[in-house]
Motif scaffolding. Structure first.
Motif, PDB file in Angstrom:
ATOM      1  N   MET A   1      29.929 114.962  -5.614  1.00 23.40           N
ATOM      2  CA  MET A   1      30.473 115.320  -4.106  1.00 23.40           C
ATOM      3  C   MET A   1      31.601 114.739  -4.110  1.00 23.40           C
ATOM      4  O   MET A   1      32.704 115.187  -3.602  1.00 23.40           O
ATOM      5  CB  MET A   1      29.544 115.007  -3.120  1.00 23.40           C
TER       6      MET A   1
ATOM      7  N   ARG B   1      23.145 121.712  -4.410  1.00 19.81           N
ATOM      8  CA  ARG B   1      23.005 122.480  -5.519  1.00 19.81           C
ATOM      9  C   ARG B   1      22.743 121.890  -6.796  1.00 19.81           C
ATOM     10  O   ARG B   1      22.016 122.139  -7.655  1.00 19.81           O
ATOM     11  CB  ARG B   1      24.037 123.486  -5.564  1.00 19.81           C
TER      12      ARG B   1
ATOM     13  N   SER C   1      34.845 115.801  -6.162  1.00 23.64           N
ATOM     14  CA  SER C   1      35.246 117.086  -5.532  1.00 23.64           C
ATOM     15  C   SER C   1      35.965 116.793  -4.240  1.00 23.64           C
ATOM     16  O   SER C   1      37.165 117.623  -4.027  1.00 23.64           O
ATOM     17  CB  SER C   1      34.096 117.979  -4.955  1.00 23.64           C
TER      18      SER C   1
ATOM     19  N   ALA D   1      40.154 117.393  -4.117  1.00 24.24           N
ATOM     20  CA  ALA D   1      40.818 118.358  -2.814  1.00 24.24           C
ATOM     21  C   ALA D   1      41.703 117.690  -2.123  1.00 24.24           C
ATOM     22  O   ALA D   1      42.086 118.142  -1.097  1.00 24.24           O
ATOM     23  CB  ALA D   1      39.642 119.145  -2.419  1.00 24.24           C
TER      24      ALA D   1
ATOM     25  N   TYR E   1      34.261 114.379   3.945  1.00 28.56           N
ATOM     26  CA  TYR E   1      33.337 115.118   3.391  1.00 28.56           C
ATOM     27  C   TYR E   1      33.264 116.528   4.077  1.00 28.56           C
ATOM     28  O   TYR E   1      32.982 116.470   5.452  1.00 28.56           O
ATOM     29  CB  TYR E   1      32.049 114.893   3.019  1.00 28.56           C
ATOM     30  N   GLY E   2      33.163 117.745   3.635  1.00 30.01           N
ATOM     31  CA  GLY E   2      33.198 119.109   4.416  1.00 30.01           C
ATOM     32  C   GLY E   2      31.931 119.823   4.079  1.00 30.01           C
ATOM     33  O   GLY E   2      31.201 119.345   2.909  1.00 30.01           O
ATOM     34  N   ARG E   3      31.564 120.741   4.454  1.00 32.36           N
ATOM     35  CA  ARG E   3      30.500 121.476   4.452  1.00 32.36           C
ATOM     36  C   ARG E   3      30.569 122.063   2.690  1.00 32.36           C
ATOM     37  O   ARG E   3      29.171 121.928   2.172  1.00 32.36           O
ATOM     38  CB  ARG E   3      30.542 123.078   4.850  1.00 32.36           C
ATOM     39  N   THR E   4      31.363 122.352   1.950  1.00 34.67           N
ATOM     40  CA  THR E   4      31.645 122.644   0.692  1.00 34.67           C
ATOM     41  C   THR E   4      31.184 121.382  -0.330  1.00 34.67           C
ATOM     42  O   THR E   4      30.343 121.630  -1.312  1.00 34.67           O
ATOM     43  CB  THR E   4      32.959 123.137   0.122  1.00 34.67           C
ATOM     44  N   HIS E   5      31.675 120.102   0.182  1.00 40.06           N
ATOM     45  CA  HIS E   5      31.295 119.042  -0.507  1.00 40.06           C
ATOM     46  C   HIS E   5      29.717 118.834  -0.525  1.00 40.06           C
ATOM     47  O   HIS E   5      29.143 118.470  -1.481  1.00 40.06           O
ATOM     48  CB  HIS E   5      32.063 117.818  -0.201  1.00 40.06           C
TER      49      HIS E   5
ATOM     50  N   MET F   1      27.392 120.921  -0.164  1.00 39.33           N
ATOM     51  CA  MET F   1      26.929 122.031  -0.794  1.00 39.33           C
ATOM     52  C   MET F   1      26.814 121.908  -2.432  1.00 39.33           C
ATOM     53  O   MET F   1      25.796 122.118  -3.132  1.00 39.33           O
ATOM     54  CB  MET F   1      27.474 123.431  -0.506  1.00 39.33           C
ATOM     55  N   ILE F   2      27.924 121.181  -2.798  1.00 39.45           N
ATOM     56  CA  ILE F   2      27.985 120.909  -4.309  1.00 39.45           C
ATOM     57  C   ILE F   2      26.813 119.912  -4.382  1.00 39.45           C
ATOM     58  O   ILE F   2      26.117 120.211  -5.598  1.00 39.45           O
ATOM     59  CB  ILE F   2      29.349 120.282  -4.551  1.00 39.45           C
TER      60      ILE F   2
END
Length: 102
Positions: free
Chosen positions: A19, A41, A22, A26, A31-35, A37-38
């Protein structure tokens, strides 16, 4: 979330590193939602063994510790990591067996 084994703790730590990597790649300020989620998952995939932890000697880490020039000719173009002793011949994936090569 409850972590109950050493394996789960290692998976959680590795997912947190992924996370962070990532977000840094970027150039994110936070940290955002995508981080998240990484991390989620990857952690789940590691626990159910559908994903694996990669080798620590990846290109990003090596860029910080090795000179960025081909060890054979000195070129700084089209570099990649080369194993001095190939892995299929028993070479380790460690810093003392890895060099930059064009």
């Amino acid at each position: 979330m409850e972590i109950s084994t050493v394996g789960e703790w290692l998976h959680w730590s590795y997912a947190n590193l992924a996370m962070a990597h990532s977000a840094i790649a970027a150039k994110a300020e936070k940290y955002g939602r995508t981080h998240f989620m990484i991390r989620s998952r990857l952690y789940a995939g590691l626990n159910r063994q559908s994903m694996n932890i990669g080798p620590l000697a990846d290109d990003d880490r090596l860029k910080m510790v090795l000179p960025q020039a081909c060890c054979y000719c000195g070129s700084r173009d089209f570099l990649s990591v080369d194993h001095l002793i190939p892995r299929k011949r028993g070479g380790a994936n460690t810093g003392d067996n890895l060099v930059w090569a064009c």
